[in-house]
Write a protein that holds these residues in place. Structure first.
Motif, mmCIF file in Angstrom:
data_model
loop_
_atom_site.group_PDB
_atom_site.id
_atom_site.type_symbol
_atom_site.label_atom_id
_atom_site.label_comp_id
_atom_site.label_asym_id
_atom_site.label_seq_id
_atom_site.Cartn_x
_atom_site.Cartn_y
_atom_site.Cartn_z
ATOM 1 N N ASP A 138 -54.270 -20.851 -11.282
ATOM 2 C CA ASP A 138 -53.542 -21.894 -10.603
ATOM 3 C C ASP A 138 -53.998 -21.827 -9.094
ATOM 4 O OD1 ASP A 138 -51.997 -23.808 -9.452
ATOM 5 O OD2 ASP A 138 -50.142 -23.062 -10.663
ATOM 6 N N TRP A 195 -57.311 -26.098 -10.534
ATOM 7 C CA TRP A 195 -57.358 -24.781 -11.447
ATOM 8 C C TRP A 195 -58.877 -24.373 -11.658
ATOM 9 C CZ3 TRP A 195 -53.230 -22.307 -14.337
ATOM 10 C CH2 TRP A 195 -51.985 -23.032 -13.769
ATOM 11 N N HIS A 200 -42.275 -21.045 -8.697
ATOM 12 C CA HIS A 200 -43.277 -21.768 -9.508
ATOM 13 C C HIS A 200 -42.872 -21.957 -11.054
ATOM 14 C CE1 HIS A 200 -48.043 -20.987 -9.937
ATOM 15 N NE2 HIS A 200 -47.646 -22.307 -10.322
ATOM 16 N N HIS A 226 -48.666 -24.682 -4.032
ATOM 17 C CA HIS A 226 -47.361 -23.919 -4.331
ATOM 18 C C HIS A 226 -47.827 -22.489 -5.032
ATOM 19 C CE1 HIS A 226 -48.091 -26.088 -8.415
ATOM 20 N NE2 HIS A 226 -47.981 -24.957 -8.792
ATOM 21 N N HIS A 283 -50.125 -23.839 -17.038
ATOM 22 C CA HIS A 283 -49.003 -22.598 -16.595
ATOM 23 C C HIS A 283 -48.723 -21.469 -17.565
ATOM 24 C CE1 HIS A 283 -48.429 -25.478 -13.384
ATOM 25 N NE2 HIS A 283 -48.248 -24.306 -12.479
HETATM 26 FE FE LIG Z 1 -48.647 -23.999 -10.302
#
Ligand SMILES: [Fe+2]
Length: 201
Positions: free
Chosen positions: A161, A126, A25, A165, A74
């Motif tokens: 998130d 998100w 990530h 992934h 992030h």
């Molecule tokens: Fe992400």
């Protein structure tokens, strides 16, 4: 021209979210920083011949908020996992604000359940908790991808998130809710409280 720098994060062993998932990530996060810089550079380059390259330039302009928000989202996400899990302060300003601003949902627990439900929205994106300086209140929303649906003028307090992934190393897609619970099990609420204190200073 702005030049963005990749941040480092001191993330401990997490419960339910593997080291491998975090490492991969973080590589994706690095990609957003790299590409936010690249898009900026390319825009300058293509501007030199703006008429001829108008279509390419337009696509670069459109893509910038994807890369920029991918970077910034992030940073909030990984920062909130630094330092190990910490509960929200029972008598703190953020808890009080959540209780007040989401009283219609049943206070803190009602808000938390609703926020988790926002996280299960179909698609990639998100769940966001924001502070609205204009109305002096918290609000929450879903953001598609990294950027579509970001709310103008609101500041991010907490970002979850929900791209695959973030959890596919540890959970299958039908276990999204388990990943959301794992995120909150690992969340350092003191970081989130600092975000809130900074915004409302
Ligand atoms: Fe992400």
């Amino acid at each position: 021209m702005e030049k963005y720098t990749e941040q480092t994060f001191n993330i401990p062993e997490l419960k339910g979210i593997s080291r491998k998932a975090v490492e991969e990530h973080l590589k994706l996060y690095a990609g957003y920083v790299k590409n936010a810089n690249l898009v900026n550079e390319k825009i300058v380059e293509y501007m030199k011949n703006g008429d001829k390259d108008a279509y390419a330039l337009g696509e670069l302009q459109r893509r910038f908020s994807f890369e920029f928000n991918g970077m910034r989202n992030h940073e909030y996400y990984f920062m909130s996992l630094e330092g190990g899990p910490q509960p929200i302060s029972a008598d703190g300003a953020l808890k009080a604000a959540i209780e007040k601003d989401f009283a219609h949902l049943g206070g803190f627990n009602g808000w938390l359940n609703t926020f988790k439900a926002i996280g299960t929205t179909r698609g990639i994106g998100w769940a966001m908790l924001y502070y609205d300086q204009h109305l002096k209140r918290l609000t929450h929303a879903w953001v598609d991808e990294q950027h579509l649906g970001q709310l103008n003028g609101l500041q991010l307090v907490l970002g979850l998130d929900m791209w695959e992934h973030a959890y596919l190393f540890d959970f299958v897609p039908s276990e999204k809710k388990k990943y959301i619970d794992a995120f909150f099990d690992n969340l350092n609420w003191s970081v989130v409280e600092k975000n809130f204190a900074w915004i409302t200073r």
